[in-house]
Design a protein around this motif. Structure first.
Motif, mmCIF file in Angstrom:
data_model
loop_
_atom_site.group_PDB
_atom_site.id
_atom_site.type_symbol
_atom_site.label_atom_id
_atom_site.label_comp_id
_atom_site.label_asym_id
_atom_site.label_seq_id
_atom_site.Cartn_x
_atom_site.Cartn_y
_atom_site.Cartn_z
ATOM 1 N N GLY A 37 0.786 -1.221 0.000
ATOM 2 C CA GLY A 37 0.000 0.000 0.000
ATOM 3 C C GLY A 37 0.817 1.269 0.000
ATOM 4 N N ILE A 38 2.099 1.138 0.233
ATOM 5 C CA ILE A 38 2.907 2.332 0.507
ATOM 6 C C ILE A 38 2.852 3.349 -0.620
ATOM 7 C CG2 ILE A 38 5.260 3.153 0.835
ATOM 8 C CD1 ILE A 38 5.838 0.725 2.503
ATOM 9 N N ILE A 39 3.107 2.871 -1.811
ATOM 10 C CA ILE A 39 3.214 3.826 -2.909
ATOM 11 C C ILE A 39 1.880 4.533 -3.168
ATOM 12 C CG2 ILE A 39 2.743 2.193 -4.791
ATOM 13 C CD1 ILE A 39 5.200 3.636 -6.192
ATOM 14 N N LEU A 40 0.796 3.824 -2.952
ATOM 15 C CA LEU A 40 -0.508 4.458 -3.164
ATOM 16 C C LEU A 40 -0.801 5.483 -2.070
ATOM 17 C CD1 LEU A 40 -2.595 1.372 -4.339
ATOM 18 C CD2 LEU A 40 -1.317 3.020 -5.708
ATOM 19 N N GLN A 41 -0.317 5.196 -0.871
ATOM 20 C CA GLN A 41 -0.446 6.186 0.208
ATOM 21 C C GLN A 41 0.342 7.437 -0.137
ATOM 22 O OE1 GLN A 41 -2.420 6.274 2.695
ATOM 23 N NE2 GLN A 41 -3.220 4.228 2.343
ATOM 24 N N GLN A 42 1.497 7.209 -0.704
ATOM 25 C CA GLN A 42 2.344 8.345 -1.060
ATOM 26 C C GLN A 42 1.701 9.212 -2.128
ATOM 27 O OE1 GLN A 42 5.889 5.972 -1.891
ATOM 28 N NE2 GLN A 42 6.911 6.965 -0.178
ATOM 29 N N LEU A 43 0.989 8.563 -3.036
ATOM 30 C CA LEU A 43 0.323 9.328 -4.091
ATOM 31 C C LEU A 43 -0.748 10.254 -3.514
ATOM 32 C CD1 LEU A 43 -0.083 6.769 -6.999
ATOM 33 C CD2 LEU A 43 1.339 8.809 -6.945
ATOM 34 N N ARG A 44 -1.336 9.841 -2.427
ATOM 35 C CA ARG A 44 -2.337 10.697 -1.787
ATOM 36 C C ARG A 44 -1.690 11.991 -1.294
ATOM 37 N NH1 ARG A 44 -4.076 5.378 -0.869
ATOM 38 N NH2 ARG A 44 -6.317 5.047 -0.727
ATOM 39 N N LYS A 45 -0.472 11.867 -0.823
ATOM 40 C CA LYS A 45 0.267 13.053 -0.369
ATOM 41 C C LYS A 45 0.454 14.059 -1.492
ATOM 42 C CE LYS A 45 1.668 12.543 3.948
ATOM 43 N NZ LYS A 45 1.332 13.631 4.880
ATOM 44 N N LEU A 46 0.609 13.511 -2.673
ATOM 45 C CA LEU A 46 0.825 14.369 -3.835
ATOM 46 C C LEU A 46 -0.474 15.049 -4.260
ATOM 47 C CD1 LEU A 46 2.931 15.152 -6.065
ATOM 48 C CD2 LEU A 46 2.117 13.178 -7.349
ATOM 49 N N GLY A 47 -1.571 14.520 -3.771
ATOM 50 C CA GLY A 47 -2.868 15.101 -4.120
ATOM 51 C C GLY A 47 -3.595 14.339 -5.209
ATOM 52 N N ALA A 48 -3.103 13.171 -5.541
ATOM 53 C CA ALA A 48 -3.684 12.404 -6.643
ATOM 54 C C ALA A 48 -5.171 12.125 -6.411
ATOM 55 C CB ALA A 48 -2.939 11.092 -6.807
ATOM 56 N N SER A 49 -5.970 12.492 -7.409
ATOM 57 C CA SER A 49 -7.416 12.362 -7.240
ATOM 58 C C SER A 49 -7.930 11.066 -7.868
ATOM 59 C CB SER A 49 -8.125 13.579 -7.833
ATOM 60 O OG SER A 49 -7.878 13.700 -9.217
ATOM 61 N N CYS A 50 -7.355 9.972 -7.431
ATOM 62 C CA CYS A 50 -7.780 8.664 -7.932
ATOM 63 C C CYS A 50 -9.081 8.238 -7.249
ATOM 64 C CB CYS A 50 -6.728 7.606 -7.642
ATOM 65 S SG CYS A 50 -5.103 7.968 -8.288
ATOM 66 N N ASP A 51 -9.835 7.420 -7.953
ATOM 67 C CA ASP A 51 -10.970 6.751 -7.318
ATOM 68 C C ASP A 51 -10.394 5.528 -6.601
ATOM 69 O OD1 ASP A 51 -13.095 5.258 -6.560
ATOM 70 O OD2 ASP A 51 -14.143 5.338 -8.490
ATOM 71 N N TRP A 52 -10.088 5.718 -5.336
ATOM 72 C CA TRP A 52 -9.352 4.667 -4.626
ATOM 73 C C TRP A 52 -10.183 3.405 -4.436
ATOM 74 C CZ3 TRP A 52 -4.453 5.511 -4.865
ATOM 75 C CH2 TRP A 52 -3.973 6.821 -4.856
#
Length: 872
Positions: free
Chosen positions: A123-138
RNA sequence: GGGCUCUUAGCUCAGCUGGUUCAGAGCACCUGCCUUACAAGCAGGGGGUCGGGGGUUCGAAUCCCUCAGGGCCCACCA
């Protein structure tokens, strides 16, 4: 009170949480909206965010956020890739640290560790993407090894096998002795290596003479099965048909002839070793030569080598050279540079090796994938990649899809004891098939054995745009019908063939349509020395540290400032600093508006400035929209940057800003906040956090409102005339400031200005603005030249009278320089206009423009000359 | 070896289908300012004969050729 500098930390976390809680990024098929879909290039499941991901995902987020604001049903699908070989290597290394050898484990035990690892780091890399502001449909996050996607891969394998596109073959493949698996041609990188070209003498069996060959691989001589010369080589005619003795092991091999051999290279004699060289293999087949394979799968010599058994190939190479020297067969050694294949994953030298592998025929499949890129049905951005793409597709060879690994999609092929292959979904089904198709009713599950190998990672990723919507297993489900084809793919050119091309292939094969309309190829992030940023070099900053230091918006903009599609991004922390400073600039403009006292009693005095910024905004917005259609994201950001910093902050706010502690009129205030609102919406895709924070604060917002779903601005008409007038205004102001600077006059000192112009009306209109921006006490209009320091703007003349403070010499010099330039310019224009061929050939209004230039220059020269006269 | 591409200010890059008020931007640099939104800032400034050479054209950073030097992709001379 509001902080003087923008501090992103709490703001970013606050808003990201708000967005997630309110599910703004979640998407469902909506027939009333146009879908806009991006599937993420799935990072390796155990990977950690690096600068390349940052760039890549920032661009995707910008595209998705803009589409969302434009009212599209935006859906950005996230996920991870099991990354077969890479993950397996990591797990093997981890086990080794714990003192466990993979070879001591059963397949299931090993896979247990792999899953453990996946769950721990997945999960780490996806958590990191949230920090970047990535607006994915998680909620749509997918993993290439999860059940549905796993089954999709198996289904596709079976389907292609049944279509006859997948076959099993005994072929020369690329063997990675370190990972002990095959790799595809695309995973082999050629590197230039300094080698030793060893000249070896083989005695003739007849005892009468010898033959000398040159080789870079003396350790393989025990696998030699012939020596080959060119039939046209006069030097060696007498050798053909004779036999030579392999040194050290004294085995006789024939001397044959084939035109393949280059007479100029080495001695013109080639040792033929079919098991260890692709060409030799072909040669061996042609001449019916036997094959002696003396290498084990880990790259050591096996018992076939007879000598040096168990030694690593490189150790053996050195040792055998010594042995040959001792035996008197070494003629000489030359330094020699040549290209040697290395494994993309382990960097081990690739060994051409004969083995039984699965292959996918590429010729039929790649045809639509080639055509639809060449005719721009699918657009590559930048288009220069079309050439390399075509070259690859036209020369594509069958794809080796089997890997001797455990972590991955296990090949659904089953073998009966007699070697019969049955491809089926499960062992049970394989059994049923065997029983029915071959009438082997006595067969039990004990009698069939599944292929031990797994499929190449890319054999699952190539289905990604389809399989994330479950479009393989349920080709008509609502999701895939709505979201597929996706719109844009953002990825690195390095995987154009590994991944992009193959997704296109799969798209046409399984959906009859391209997987995405546009492929935006980002550059590679490099360090100051031009090296690719990589973990092994240790030259990559940790993105999360950067986000903490500069804020996500700062990094996003910083990385994009200098990042046109397809161009490498030479990373410099300066860029991120600039991004951070930009945030701060916006923050302080916001702070300014927050400090105002608003008075509805005051007259609306700033209409002109408001009209101007409105025009400027529309002009820039039009430009930005156009840049977006061309995927010139970096340029679009720069346009927004200038609009906010230069036009809004430096010009507009200075024009309308009330005196210290004075109230602002309500009309100006409303207009300014409205501009702010529009600017935040325009900037939001680039910098989601700060824009949300400000947007929420400049007006009363309803419950659950968000800038994420606010409409992207639409351009209105641009008042070009007004813009042109203001250009003059800025030039005049700039000239006055310049004068102040050179004369050391404080900006606080009010100055009187006299203007000598034919277009008085224009200046009258701008009067109050010039006065404010240049801090003037008074503006007068004159018909004649007057005393004072003077300067020119266009053809108008300006005077500032400060008694006794005129540097006549300096001013004359300035004027003379300007005169010289203008006369030179006039000359060139006149010359051009007196050239009949120019007047005849130049098209459109170009001649007219030149005539205007001439008139302007002449007028200016008159003015300058008058000024010079005045100076005496 | 084949193909593609690039070479514009100290750095990173814009300059489309050729037209000198297009030689630009950002950063860096220099000068002056702690001017109550912002020193993570403000004002101003210097800096490039557009890699070399040749050609086409009335006119080229922009088209063609050539040379030099980068980069990328592909490629089985041991």
């Amino acid at each position: 009170m509001i902080s003087k500098t923008y501090s992103p930390q709490e703001i970013e976390d606050k808003w990201y949480q708000y967005w997630i809680e309110n599910r703004y990024f979640n998407s469902q098929p909506n027939p009333d909206k146009v879908p806009y879909t991006i599937v993420i290039p799935p990072p390796n499941v155990t990977g950690v965010l690096h600068m390349g991901h940052m760039l890549n995902n920032t661009i995707q987020d910008i595209l998705v956020r803009k589409a969302r604001m434009e009212g599209k049903e935006a859906c950005w699908v996230a996920g991870t890739d099991h990354a077969s070989i890479a993950t397996e290597a990591k797990v093997v290394a981890m086990l080794k640290e714990r003192g466990i050898n993979k070879r001591d484990l059963s397949r299931d035990e090993f896979l247990g560790y792999c899953w453990e690892w996946t769950h721990k780091y997945g999960g780490i890399i996806l958590q990191q993407l949230r920090k970047l502001g990535a607006s994915c449909d998680w909620d749509r996050t997918r993993f290439t090894m999860e059940p549905n996607l796993y089954d999709s891969v198996i289904d596709v394998f079976i389907d292609l096998y049944e279509k006859g596109d997948i076959y099993r073959g005994h072929r020369m493949v690329n063997w990675d002795p370190q990972a002990r698996t095959t790799v595809s041609d695309e995973e082999v990188m050629m590197k230039e290596v300094q080698q030793k070209l060893v000249y070896l003498r083989y005695d003739l069996e007849s005892g009468d003479g010898s033959v000398t060959i040159a080789t870079t691989r003396p350790e393989t001589i025990m696998a030699d099965v012939a020596i080959c010369v060119n039939p046209n080589d006069v030097r060696y005619q007498h050798l053909i048909g004779q036999k030579a003795i392999i040194p050290l092991i004294n085995r006789a091999i024939p001397i044959i002839a084939d035109e393949y051999v280059e007479m100029e290279f080495g001695t013109g004699c080639l040792k033929v070793t079919p098991a260890h060289d692709t060409n030799d293999y072909e040669l061996g087949k042609k001449h019916n030569l036997p094959i002696i394979d003396l290498l084990a799968e880990d790259g050591t010599l096996n018992e076939k080598a007879q000598i040096l058994v168990g030694e690593d190939r490189f150790v053996a190479r050195k040792k055998i050279t010594k042995l040959l020297e001792a035996a008197g067969n070494l003629v000489k050694i030359e330094e020699y540079k040549s290209n040697v294949g290395h494994s993309e994953r382990t960097n081990a030298v690739i060994e051409p090796r004969l083995s039984e592998q699965w292959f996918l025929k590429m010729k039929r499949l790649s045809k639509p994938a080639l055509e639809n890129v060449m005719d721009d049905t699918i657009q590559l951005i930048p288009p220069k990649f079309k050439n390399t793409y075509r070259h690859w597709m036209e020369n594509v060879r069958d794809w080796n899809i089997s890997r001797q690994l455990w972590w991955g999609h296990r090949i659904p092929a089953y073998y009966l004891n007699d070697g019969t292959i049955i491809v089926a979904k499960s062992k049970r089904e394989a059994l049923r098939k065997a029983q029915h198709e071959y009438q082997l009713f006595a067969l039990t599950e004990e009698d069939i054995r599944q292929d031990e190998d797994v499929l190449d990672t890319w054999f699952s990723s190539w289905l990604w745009p389809i399989s994330v919507f479950n479009g393989i297993k349920e080709p008509n489900n609502a999701d895939v019908n709505y979201y597929y084809p996706t719109n844009d793919l953002v990825t690195a050119p390095e995987i154009l063939f590994f991944w992009v091309a193959r997704m296109i292939i799969a798209g046409y094969e399984y959906r009859g349509a391209y997987p995405f309309k546009n492929v935006y190829l980002t550059g590679i992030v490099r360090d100051k020395l031009g090296r690719k940023m990589s973990k092994s070099l240790g030259n990559s900053p940790d993105p999360i540290d950067l986000i903490e230091k500069y804020g996500a918006d700062g990094i996003r903009t910083g990385m994009l400032f200098s990042s046109p599609a397809g161009n490498d991004l030479p990373y410099d922390e300066k860029l991120v600093e600039q991004g951070r400073n930009f945030c701060n600039k916006i923050w302080n403009a916001f702070r300014l508006t927050q400090g105002w006292e608003v008075s509805s009693d005051l007259p609306a005095i700033n209409q002109l400035a408001i009209d101007w910024f409105e025009a400027k905004f529309n002009q820039t917005l039009t430009e930005v929209l156009d840049l977006f259609t061309k995927f010139r994201i970096s340029d679009a950001l720069n346009a927004v940057y200038k609009l906010i910093w230069d036009d809004f902050c430096a010009q507009y706010l200075e024009m309308i800003k009330p005196e210290y502690q004075q109230p602002i009129d309500a009309a100006t205030y409303a207009a300014t906040l409205d501009f702010f609102d529009k600017l935040m919406r325009l900037a939001h895709p680039f910098m989601p956090f700060i824009t949300e924070e400000i947007w929420q604060n400049i007006a009363e917002r309803a419950e659950k409102e968000t800038i994420c779903l606010a409409p992207f601005p639409q351009p209105g008409a641009t008042n070009l005339e007004l813009l042109a007038d203001f250009e003059v205004l800025f030039e005049v102001v700039s000239a006055i400031r310049n004068l102040r600077n050179s004369k050391g006059i404080s900006p606080k000192t009010e100055l009187p200005l006299a203007i000598r112009t034919d277009s008085e009306a224009r200046y009258l209109r701008l009067d109050s603005l010039v006065r404010k921006l240049a801090n003037l006490s008074d503006i007068t209009y004159v018909k004649e030249q007057v005393e004072g320091m003077s300067f020119l703007v266009r053809s108008d003349e300006f005077f500032i009278n400060l008694a006794g403070d005129i540097d006549v010499e300096a001013e004359r010099e300035t004027l003379l320089a300007e005169l010289k330039y203008t006369e030179g310019f006039l000359d060139s224009v006149v010359k051009k206009l007196s050239n009949e061929r120019f007047v005849q050939n130049a098209k459109g209004d170009i001649v007219e423009k030149e005539r205007q230039k001439q008139a302007d220059a002449e007028a200016k020269i008159v003015t300058i000359k008058e000024a010079l006269v005045r100076l005496g």
